[in-house]
Scaffold this motif. Sequence first.
Motif, PDB file in Angstrom:
ATOM      1  N   MET A   1       0.787  -1.003   0.249  1.00 26.62           N
ATOM      2  CA  MET A   1      -0.289  -0.245   0.317  1.00 26.62           C
ATOM      3  C   MET A   1       0.956   1.166  -0.257  1.00 26.62           C
ATOM      4  N   THR A   2       0.174   2.329  -0.823  1.00 32.11           N
ATOM      5  CA  THR A   2       0.689   3.967  -0.486  1.00 32.11           C
ATOM      6  C   THR A   2       1.403   4.173   0.993  1.00 32.11           C
ATOM      7  N   SER A   3       1.561   5.431   1.010  1.00 30.59           N
ATOM      8  CA  SER A   3       1.895   6.298   2.780  1.00 30.59           C
ATOM      9  C   SER A   3       0.810   6.757   2.497  1.00 30.59           C
ATOM     10  N   GLN A   4       0.433   7.106   4.082  1.00 26.77           N
ATOM     11  CA  GLN A   4      -0.190   7.166   4.904  1.00 26.77           C
ATOM     12  C   GLN A   4      -1.146   8.537   4.078  1.00 26.77           C
ATOM     13  N   ASN A   5       0.108   9.478   3.898  1.00 27.01           N
ATOM     14  CA  ASN A   5      -0.393  10.695   3.103  1.00 27.01           C
ATOM     15  C   ASN A   5      -0.831  11.120   1.923  1.00 27.01           C
ATOM     16  N   HIS A   6      -0.246  10.405   0.839  1.00 28.22           N
ATOM     17  CA  HIS A   6      -0.358  10.339  -0.350  1.00 28.22           C
ATOM     18  C   HIS A   6      -0.170   8.960  -1.215  1.00 28.22           C
ATOM     19  N   ALA A   7      -1.490   9.583  -2.271  1.00 26.48           N
ATOM     20  CA  ALA A   7      -2.189   7.812  -2.493  1.00 26.48           C
ATOM     21  C   ALA A   7      -1.852   8.377  -4.841  1.00 26.48           C
ATOM     22  N   ARG A   8      -2.204   6.826  -5.577  1.00 30.41           N
ATOM     23  CA  ARG A   8      -2.435   6.887  -6.564  1.00 30.41           C
ATOM     24  C   ARG A   8      -3.952   7.261  -6.750  1.00 30.41           C
ATOM     25  N   PHE A   9      -5.002   6.844  -6.452  1.00 31.06           N
ATOM     26  CA  PHE A   9      -5.925   7.019  -6.763  1.00 31.06           C
ATOM     27  C   PHE A   9      -7.197   6.581  -5.304  1.00 31.06           C
ATOM     28  N   LEU A  10      -7.809   7.003  -5.469  1.00 28.35           N
ATOM     29  CA  LEU A  10      -8.565   7.259  -4.653  1.00 28.35           C
ATOM     30  C   LEU A  10     -10.144   5.854  -4.953  1.00 28.35           C
ATOM     31  N   VAL A  11     -10.936   5.112  -4.713  1.00 25.37           N
ATOM     32  CA  VAL A  11     -11.717   4.680  -4.502  1.00 25.37           C
ATOM     33  C   VAL A  11     -12.990   4.771  -3.835  1.00 25.37           C
ATOM     34  N   VAL A  12     -13.705   5.197  -3.587  1.00 27.59           N
ATOM     35  CA  VAL A  12     -14.206   5.607  -2.366  1.00 27.59           C
ATOM     36  C   VAL A  12     -16.048   4.703  -2.937  1.00 27.59           C
ATOM     37  N   LEU A  13     -16.593   3.504  -1.514  1.00 23.17           N
ATOM     38  CA  LEU A  13     -17.927   2.993  -1.637  1.00 23.17           C
ATOM     39  C   LEU A  13     -18.420   3.819  -0.796  1.00 23.17           C
ATOM     40  N   ASP A  14     -20.344   3.552  -0.806  1.00 27.85           N
ATOM     41  CA  ASP A  14     -21.424   3.231  -0.155  1.00 27.85           C
ATOM     42  C   ASP A  14     -20.858   2.105   0.653  1.00 27.85           C
ATOM     43  N   ALA A  15     -21.532   1.912   1.653  1.00 25.90           N
ATOM     44  CA  ALA A  15     -21.647   0.788   2.302  1.00 25.90           C
ATOM     45  C   ALA A  15     -22.512  -0.203   2.594  1.00 25.90           C
ATOM     46  N   ASP A  16     -23.977  -0.133   2.953  1.00 25.63           N
ATOM     47  CA  ASP A  16     -24.626  -0.714   2.659  1.00 25.63           C
ATOM     48  C   ASP A  16     -25.442  -1.159   1.558  1.00 25.63           C
ATOM     49  N   SER A  17     -25.493  -2.527   0.953  1.00 27.25           N
ATOM     50  CA  SER A  17     -25.537  -2.994  -0.387  1.00 27.25           C
ATOM     51  C   SER A  17     -24.551  -3.067  -1.462  1.00 27.25           C
ATOM     52  N   THR A  18     -23.834  -1.955  -0.978  1.00 23.60           N
ATOM     53  CA  THR A  18     -22.595  -2.293  -1.481  1.00 23.60           C
ATOM     54  C   THR A  18     -21.339  -2.698  -0.873  1.00 23.60           C
ATOM     55  N   LEU A  19     -20.560  -1.709  -0.769  1.00 24.58           N
ATOM     56  CA  LEU A  19     -19.391  -2.488   1.031  1.00 24.58           C
ATOM     57  C   LEU A  19     -20.338  -3.773   1.269  1.00 24.58           C
ATOM     58  N   ILE A  20     -21.382  -4.291   2.019  1.00 24.53           N
ATOM     59  CA  ILE A  20     -21.929  -5.310   2.570  1.00 24.53           C
ATOM     60  C   ILE A  20     -23.139  -5.706   1.665  1.00 24.53           C
ATOM     61  N   ARG A  21     -23.584  -6.281   2.056  1.00 29.05           N
ATOM     62  CA  ARG A  21     -25.022  -7.194   0.990  1.00 29.05           C
ATOM     63  C   ARG A  21     -26.176  -6.619   2.225  1.00 29.05           C
ATOM     64  N   ASN A  22     -25.639  -5.604   3.513  1.00 30.93           N
ATOM     65  CA  ASN A  22     -27.411  -5.650   3.910  1.00 30.93           C
ATOM     66  C   ASN A  22     -27.767  -4.195   3.755  1.00 30.93           C
ATOM     67  N   GLU A  23     -28.297  -4.466   4.497  1.00 26.00           N
ATOM     68  CA  GLU A  23     -29.164  -2.306   5.077  1.00 26.00           C
ATOM     69  C   GLU A  23     -29.420  -2.848   6.598  1.00 26.00           C
ATOM     70  N   VAL A  24     -27.955  -1.745   7.725  1.00 23.45           N
ATOM     71  CA  VAL A  24     -27.575  -2.638   8.992  1.00 23.45           C
ATOM     72  C   VAL A  24     -28.873  -1.505   9.280  1.00 23.45           C
ATOM     73  N   ILE A  25     -29.751  -0.620   9.110  1.00 24.46           N
ATOM     74  CA  ILE A  25     -30.809  -0.179   9.750  1.00 24.46           C
ATOM     75  C   ILE A  25     -31.817  -1.086  10.326  1.00 24.46           C
ATOM     76  N   GLU A  26     -32.544  -1.883   8.484  1.00 26.84           N
ATOM     77  CA  GLU A  26     -33.331  -3.235   8.929  1.00 26.84           C
ATOM     78  C   GLU A  26     -32.499  -4.177  10.109  1.00 26.84           C
ATOM     79  N   LEU A  27     -31.365  -4.500   9.934  1.00 27.92           N
ATOM     80  CA  LEU A  27     -31.104  -5.748  10.719  1.00 27.92           C
ATOM     81  C   LEU A  27     -31.281  -5.170  12.069  1.00 27.92           C
ATOM     82  N   ILE A  28     -30.920  -3.510  12.908  1.00 26.98           N
ATOM     83  CA  ILE A  28     -31.332  -3.379  13.949  1.00 26.98           C
ATOM     84  C   ILE A  28     -32.719  -3.426  14.446  1.00 26.98           C
ATOM     85  N   ALA A  29     -33.004  -2.376  13.689  1.00 23.89           N
ATOM     86  CA  ALA A  29     -34.674  -2.875  13.237  1.00 23.89           C
ATOM     87  C   ALA A  29     -35.253  -4.049  13.831  1.00 23.89           C
TER      88      ALA A  29
END
Length: 215
Positions: A1-29
């Motif tokens: 991995m790159t150094s903490q303060n510099h990276a070649r590129f950035l990938v940003v994901l949503d969490a629920d139904s993207t990073l994970i399959r679940n909708e967490v608020i529904e599991l808590i509900a």
Amino acid sequence: MTSQNHARFLVVLDADSTLIRNEVIELIADEAGRGAEVAAATEAAMRGDIDFATSLRSRVSALRGVPLSAFERVLARIEETPGVRQLTSTVHDRGGIVGVVSGGFHEILDTVAPDLGIDVWRANRLGIENGALSGEVRGEVVDAEAKADSLLQWAREHGVSRDQTFAIGDGSNDLQMMKVAALGLAFNAKPIVKVHADLVIGRVDLSEVIALLPR
């Protein structure tokens, strides 16, 4: 991995139904016996039918009284999205960094994110009273604008030019983040997101993203 303060590129994901399959608020509900009710409200919010912040506060109010001990059961039900570990590993191997910005909750993401190889993350925080959820969101809601701001902030912090940023999401509250990124990817997405995304990932497998990344 790159150094903490510099990276070649950035990938940003949503969490629920993207990073994970679940909708967490529904599991808590589910722990409050209100899973179906909250699931219907979540679906409407992700389609863009309702203002996200208003919807989130309403749905979180349904969680009032759920004990913190329930989080262990919720975490046990989390399913990672296929390909997520291959994606994060490849990003790191190529000198990139992975972020997650979520309309969900730090109380779950703080455990899930590091296990899946996420470098930075941001989410909402749940109010707590006497060892149980208060039914309120603490602080400002992480909404569509906050998601876009987080992507731009992380890019600045890690020396990534905007033309080397990628955003991956499924719901209408991901659209601003996808718009400010160089490439916005609809993944497991609602129809409105597919229409406005730069590209649509057909399979629910995050390793499909790897071919789009810098080498």
